[in-house]
Design a protein around this motif. Structure first.
Motif, PDB file in Angstrom:
ATOM      1  N   ASP A   1      58.542  25.609  74.092  1.00 23.32           N
ATOM      2  CA  ASP A   1      58.973  26.553  73.071  1.00 23.32           C
ATOM      3  C   ASP A   1      60.469  26.440  72.855  1.00 23.32           C
TER       4      ASP A   1
ATOM      5  N   SER B   1      63.806  29.773  67.098  1.00 29.59           N
ATOM      6  CA  SER B   1      63.733  29.354  65.698  1.00 29.59           C
ATOM      7  C   SER B   1      65.118  29.315  65.063  1.00 29.59           C
TER       8      SER B   1
ATOM      9  N   ILE C   1      61.466  23.030  62.145  1.00 32.84           N
ATOM     10  CA  ILE C   1      60.143  22.650  62.672  1.00 32.84           C
ATOM     11  C   ILE C   1      59.808  21.213  62.298  1.00 32.84           C
TER      12      ILE C   1
ATOM     13  N   VAL D   1      51.692  24.355  65.970  1.00 28.02           N
ATOM     14  CA  VAL D   1      52.886  25.188  66.113  1.00 28.02           C
ATOM     15  C   VAL D   1      52.486  26.650  65.919  1.00 28.02           C
ATOM     16  N   TYR D   2      52.909  27.474  66.871  1.00 26.69           N
ATOM     17  CA  TYR D   2      52.633  28.904  66.823  1.00 26.69           C
ATOM     18  C   TYR D   2      53.954  29.659  66.918  1.00 26.69           C
ATOM     19  N   ALA D   3      53.895  30.973  66.722  1.00 24.60           N
ATOM     20  CA  ALA D   3      55.131  31.749  66.734  1.00 24.60           C
ATOM     21  C   ALA D   3      54.996  33.026  67.558  1.00 24.60           C
TER      22      ALA D   3
ATOM     23  N   PRO E   1      54.063  30.080  62.297  1.00 29.86           N
ATOM     24  CA  PRO E   1      55.421  30.594  62.108  1.00 29.86           C
ATOM     25  C   PRO E   1      55.663  31.031  60.664  1.00 29.86           C
TER      26      PRO E   1
ATOM     27  N   SER F   1      60.114  34.334  62.153  1.00 26.31           N
ATOM     28  CA  SER F   1      59.678  34.114  63.530  1.00 26.31           C
ATOM     29  C   SER F   1      60.899  33.857  64.404  1.00 26.31           C
TER      30      SER F   1
ATOM     31  N   TRP G   1      59.353  29.504  68.402  1.00 27.23           N
ATOM     32  CA  TRP G   1      58.282  28.580  68.025  1.00 27.23           C
ATOM     33  C   TRP G   1      57.701  27.939  69.284  1.00 27.23           C
TER      34      TRP G   1
END
Length: 126
Positions: free
Chosen positions: A20, A23, A87, A104-106, A113, A117, A120
């Motif tokens: 991670d 952002s 990103i 990719v998640y947030a 995201p 966000s 990330w």
């Protein structure tokens, strides 16, 4: 790219690499002139953040006051420098390192995201 290639080469087939980063929003807004102070009778912690010298970078100046064992406090200072990228830059570097599948998640959620966000999370499959 060297780090991502090294991780890719170290993974077993079908292995997963998860990491991670902050952002770009967090760097620009969340840490902009950020200030946090915490203290008890035994300890004090001061955290000040300032924009860094590069795009999407920040400097965290940390000060700790800890007991010296003689009834007084000793001061310790640290400077942490952080930088992040868009990103798309991470995805490009991860693909160049060999990762064919990247998710990719947030913000500690199973959500994509968005522009606000703070963090990330990258899930990269070999």
């Amino acid at each position: 790219i060297k780090v991502f290639k090294g991780v890719y080469e170290s993974l077993k087939n079908q292995g997963t690499f998860i990491f991670d980063v902050h952002s770009t929003y967090q760097m620009a807004v969340g840490f902009s002139e950020y200030s946090y102070h915490y203290q008890t009778d035994e300890f004090a912690f001061l955290w000040e953040s300032y924009p860094g010298d590069f795009d999407h970078s920040v400097e965290h100046f940390l000060t700790f006051f800890v007991p010296d064992g003689k009834g007084k406090f000793e001061r310790f200072d640290e400077l942490h420098e952080e930088r992040t990228y868009e990103i798309e830059t991470y995805e490009k570097l991860l693909k160049a390192a060999g990762f064919p599948f990247i998710e990719v998640y947030a913000d500690f959620e199973d959500e994509a995201p968005n522009e606000e966000s703070a963090r990330w999370f990258f899930v990269c499959h070999k």
